[in-house]
Scaffold this motif. Structure first.
Motif, PDB file in Angstrom:
ATOM      1  N   LEU A  97       0.824  -1.213   0.000  1.00 14.95           N
ATOM      2  CA  LEU A  97       0.000   0.000   0.000  1.00 14.95           C
ATOM      3  C   LEU A  97       0.860   1.266   0.000  1.00 14.95           C
ATOM      4  N   GLY A  98       1.943   1.215  -0.747  1.00 14.22           N
ATOM      5  CA  GLY A  98       2.815   2.375  -0.851  1.00 14.22           C
ATOM      6  C   GLY A  98       3.777   2.547   0.303  1.00 14.22           C
ATOM      7  N   MET A  99       3.795   1.608   1.250  1.00 18.31           N
ATOM      8  CA  MET A  99       4.700   1.693   2.409  1.00 18.31           C
ATOM      9  C   MET A  99       5.769   0.624   2.296  1.00 18.31           C
ATOM     10  N   SER A 100       6.986   0.996   2.654  1.00 20.73           N
ATOM     11  CA  SER A 100       8.107   0.062   2.644  1.00 20.73           C
ATOM     12  C   SER A 100       8.165  -0.658   3.989  1.00 20.73           C
ATOM     13  N   LEU A 101       7.895  -1.957   3.966  1.00 17.92           N
ATOM     14  CA  LEU A 101       7.833  -2.743   5.200  1.00 17.92           C
ATOM     15  C   LEU A 101       8.877  -3.846   5.165  1.00 17.92           C
ATOM     16  N   SER A 102       9.364  -4.194   6.346  1.00 12.03           N
ATOM     17  CA  SER A 102      10.349  -5.260   6.477  1.00 12.03           C
ATOM     18  C   SER A 102       9.659  -6.618   6.420  1.00 12.03           C
ATOM     19  N   VAL A 103      10.206  -7.518   5.630  1.00 12.59           N
ATOM     20  CA  VAL A 103       9.626  -8.858   5.529  1.00 12.59           C
ATOM     21  C   VAL A 103       9.733  -9.581   6.870  1.00 12.59           C
ATOM     22  N   SER A 104      10.918  -9.505   7.488  1.00  6.54           N
ATOM     23  CA  SER A 104      11.084 -10.154   8.799  1.00  6.54           C
ATOM     24  C   SER A 104      10.188  -9.506   9.849  1.00  6.54           C
ATOM     25  N   GLY A 105       9.989  -8.177   9.717  1.00  9.11           N
ATOM     26  CA  GLY A 105       9.097  -7.493  10.639  1.00  9.11           C
ATOM     27  C   GLY A 105       7.650  -7.927  10.473  1.00  9.11           C
ATOM     28  N   LEU A 106       7.221  -8.155   9.238  1.00  8.58           N
ATOM     29  CA  LEU A 106       5.868  -8.638   8.995  1.00  8.58           C
ATOM     30  C   LEU A 106       5.662 -10.024   9.594  1.00  8.58           C
ATOM     31  N   TRP A 107       6.653 -10.902   9.398  1.00  4.09           N
ATOM     32  CA  TRP A 107       6.545 -12.232   9.995  1.00  4.09           C
ATOM     33  C   TRP A 107       6.557 -12.146  11.526  1.00  4.09           C
ATOM     34  N   GLY A 108       7.390 -11.260  12.059  1.00  2.90           N
ATOM     35  CA  GLY A 108       7.436 -11.099  13.511  1.00  2.90           C
ATOM     36  C   GLY A 108       6.125 -10.574  14.069  1.00  2.90           C
ATOM     37  N   ALA A 109       5.525  -9.601  13.362  1.00  8.82           N
ATOM     38  CA  ALA A 109       4.236  -9.060  13.804  1.00  8.82           C
ATOM     39  C   ALA A 109       3.165 -10.141  13.771  1.00  8.82           C
ATOM     40  N   TRP A 110       3.141 -10.921  12.698  1.00  6.15           N
ATOM     41  CA  TRP A 110       2.176 -12.018  12.604  1.00  6.15           C
ATOM     42  C   TRP A 110       2.388 -13.026  13.731  1.00  6.15           C
ATOM     43  N   ASN A 111       3.647 -13.323  14.025  1.00  6.05           N
ATOM     44  CA  ASN A 111       3.964 -14.293  15.068  1.00  6.05           C
ATOM     45  C   ASN A 111       3.432 -13.820  16.429  1.00  6.05           C
ATOM     46  N   VAL A 112       3.673 -12.548  16.751  1.00  5.12           N
ATOM     47  CA  VAL A 112       3.222 -11.998  18.031  1.00  5.12           C
ATOM     48  C   VAL A 112       1.701 -11.952  18.105  1.00  5.12           C
ATOM     49  N   LEU A 113       1.062 -11.459  17.028  1.00  5.78           N
ATOM     50  CA  LEU A 113      -0.390 -11.320  17.033  1.00  5.78           C
ATOM     51  C   LEU A 113      -1.093 -12.671  17.116  1.00  5.78           C
ATOM     52  N   ALA A 114      -0.665 -13.614  16.287  1.00  6.45           N
ATOM     53  CA  ALA A 114      -1.344 -14.912  16.244  1.00  6.45           C
ATOM     54  C   ALA A 114      -1.185 -15.674  17.552  1.00  6.45           C
ATOM     55  N   LYS A 115       0.051 -15.813  18.005  1.00  2.00           N
ATOM     56  CA  LYS A 115       0.286 -16.599  19.214  1.00  2.00           C
ATOM     57  C   LYS A 115      -0.220 -15.878  20.459  1.00  2.00           C
ATOM     58  N   GLY A 116      -0.042 -14.557  20.502  1.00  2.00           N
ATOM     59  CA  GLY A 116      -0.523 -13.804  21.652  1.00  2.00           C
ATOM     60  C   GLY A 116      -2.039 -13.844  21.768  1.00  2.00           C
ATOM     61  N   THR A 117      -2.731 -13.667  20.640  1.00  2.00           N
ATOM     62  CA  THR A 117      -4.196 -13.670  20.651  1.00  2.00           C
ATOM     63  C   THR A 117      -4.738 -15.026  21.079  1.00  2.00           C
ATOM     64  N   LEU A 118      -4.150 -16.095  20.555  1.00  2.00           N
ATOM     65  CA  LEU A 118      -4.608 -17.434  20.925  1.00  2.00           C
ATOM     66  C   LEU A 118      -4.333 -17.735  22.399  1.00  2.00           C
ATOM     67  N   GLY A 119      -3.179 -17.294  22.889  1.00  2.00           N
ATOM     68  CA  GLY A 119      -2.870 -17.510  24.303  1.00  2.00           C
ATOM     69  C   GLY A 119      -3.820 -16.760  25.213  1.00  2.00           C
ATOM     70  N   VAL A 120      -4.104 -15.505  24.868  1.00  2.00           N
ATOM     71  CA  VAL A 120      -5.042 -14.711  25.676  1.00  2.00           C
ATOM     72  C   VAL A 120      -6.440 -15.316  25.600  1.00  2.00           C
ATOM     73  N   ALA A 121      -6.852 -15.756  24.416  1.00  2.00           N
ATOM     74  CA  ALA A 121      -8.180 -16.355  24.264  1.00  2.00           C
ATOM     75  C   ALA A 121      -8.319 -17.610  25.112  1.00  2.00           C
ATOM     76  N   ALA A 122      -7.275 -18.442  25.134  1.00  2.00           N
ATOM     77  CA  ALA A 122      -7.318 -19.651  25.964  1.00  2.00           C
ATOM     78  C   ALA A 122      -7.399 -19.295  27.442  1.00  2.00           C
ATOM     79  N   SER A 123      -6.665 -18.264  27.864  1.00  2.00           N
ATOM     80  CA  SER A 123      -6.695 -17.836  29.259  1.00  2.00           C
ATOM     81  C   SER A 123      -8.053 -17.266  29.641  1.00  2.00           C
ATOM     82  N   VAL A 124      -8.636 -16.471  28.747  1.00  2.00           N
ATOM     83  CA  VAL A 124      -9.966 -15.911  29.012  1.00  2.00           C
ATOM     84  C   VAL A 124     -11.000 -17.026  29.112  1.00  2.00           C
ATOM     85  N   LEU A 125     -10.885 -18.021  28.246  1.00  2.00           N
ATOM     86  CA  LEU A 125     -11.811 -19.158  28.293  1.00  2.00           C
ATOM     87  C   LEU A 125     -11.670 -19.916  29.610  1.00  2.00           C
TER      88      LEU A 125
END
Length: 253
Positions: A97-125
């Motif tokens: 979208l016209g922004m220069s983003l780091s590939v490793s940063g994108l993977w890192g962001a996905w890693n944090v969001l996916a695993k963090g969200t699932l961990g929090v969801a399991a804890s809330v449950l």
């Protein structure tokens, strides 16, 4: 040992998930989180399966989706951190979208969001289907250090008491015309915090002496002995075992 306090996350219901012994649910939640964290971040499909498993468990416990999603807002600070990663990380860049983003940063962001969200969801449950007192009994049943369990028990039991004490002090200040309006009033607030600490410490000393006078010798008596059957352990293991199979498939592909 008992806490005797209901927490806002807990939803009263009679479901197979609610009826499971607390130590079974604690062990299953911990194992599920470990499996999620161990999954390679490139196995995007696996995290979708984990989300479906959480949704199935929530449906079995009759936890509304809106209730679960609202409680996930607690991870917003981690989301903010993850959003910054593609912009600040080094390495190969890609245009999005016209922004220069780091590939490793994108993977890192996905890693944090996916695993963090699932961990929090399991804890809330877990918190939504287990009372605080039962959680403490489950921790004790899993042979956690008794001192840690006792500290958690007293923290839950007296958290409201200390909160009420602070509320009374705040009302007393306002009744005398005090309103905090900037840095010049920080001294008064600091004195309030000091007074609250002293009162809490003195209350703790009185409670400890009262316990010793009643025979306390370093451990709390277990009033309710919760025992799990093999069928209950097998039911609780459904979530982490299924997640483990998905994780192994993610590593093999």
């Amino acid at each position: 040992m008992g806490a005797g306090h209901a927490h806002k996350l807990y939803r009263t219901a009679r479901t197979p998930v609610h009826d499971l012994p607390p130590h079974c649910k604690l062990a299953a939640t911990f194992a599920f989180v470990v499996v999620v964290v161990s999954t390679p971040r490139e196995a995007v499909w696996a995290f979708g399966v984990y989300a479906l498993l959480i949704a199935a468990a929530a449906a079995a416990a009759r936890i509304p989706a809106g209730f679960l999603l609202r409680r996930l807002l607690i991870e917003i600070p981690f989301v903010a951190f993850a959003v910054l990663m593609p912009f600040v990380a080094q390495g190969e860049r890609v245009e999005v979208l016209g922004m220069s983003l780091s590939v490793s940063g994108l993977w890192g962001a996905w890693n944090v969001l996916a695993k963090g969200t699932l961990g929090v969801a399991a804890s809330v449950l877990l918190a939504s289907t287990t009372e605080l007192r039962a959680l403490l009994l489950g921790l004790q049943r899993l042979k956690l250090p008794p001192l840690l369990v006792q500290i958690a028990s007293f923290m839950i039991r007296y958290g409201d008491v200390i909160g009420d004490e602070l509320r009374r002090m705040s009302i007393a200040r306002r009744s005398r015309g005090f309103e905090a309006r900037g840095i010049r009033h920080w001294g008064v607030l600091a004195k309030t915090a000091g007074a609250l600490f002293i009162r809490s410490y003195e209350r703790g000393e009185r409670v400890y002496l009262a316990m010793v006078s009643r025979g306390y010798a370093g451990s709390m008596p277990v009033i309710d002995e919760v025992v799990a059957t093999r069928a209950q352990w097998a039911y609780a293991a459904t979530l982490p075992v299924t997640a483990l199979a998905v994780c192994l498939m993610g590593w093999s592909l």
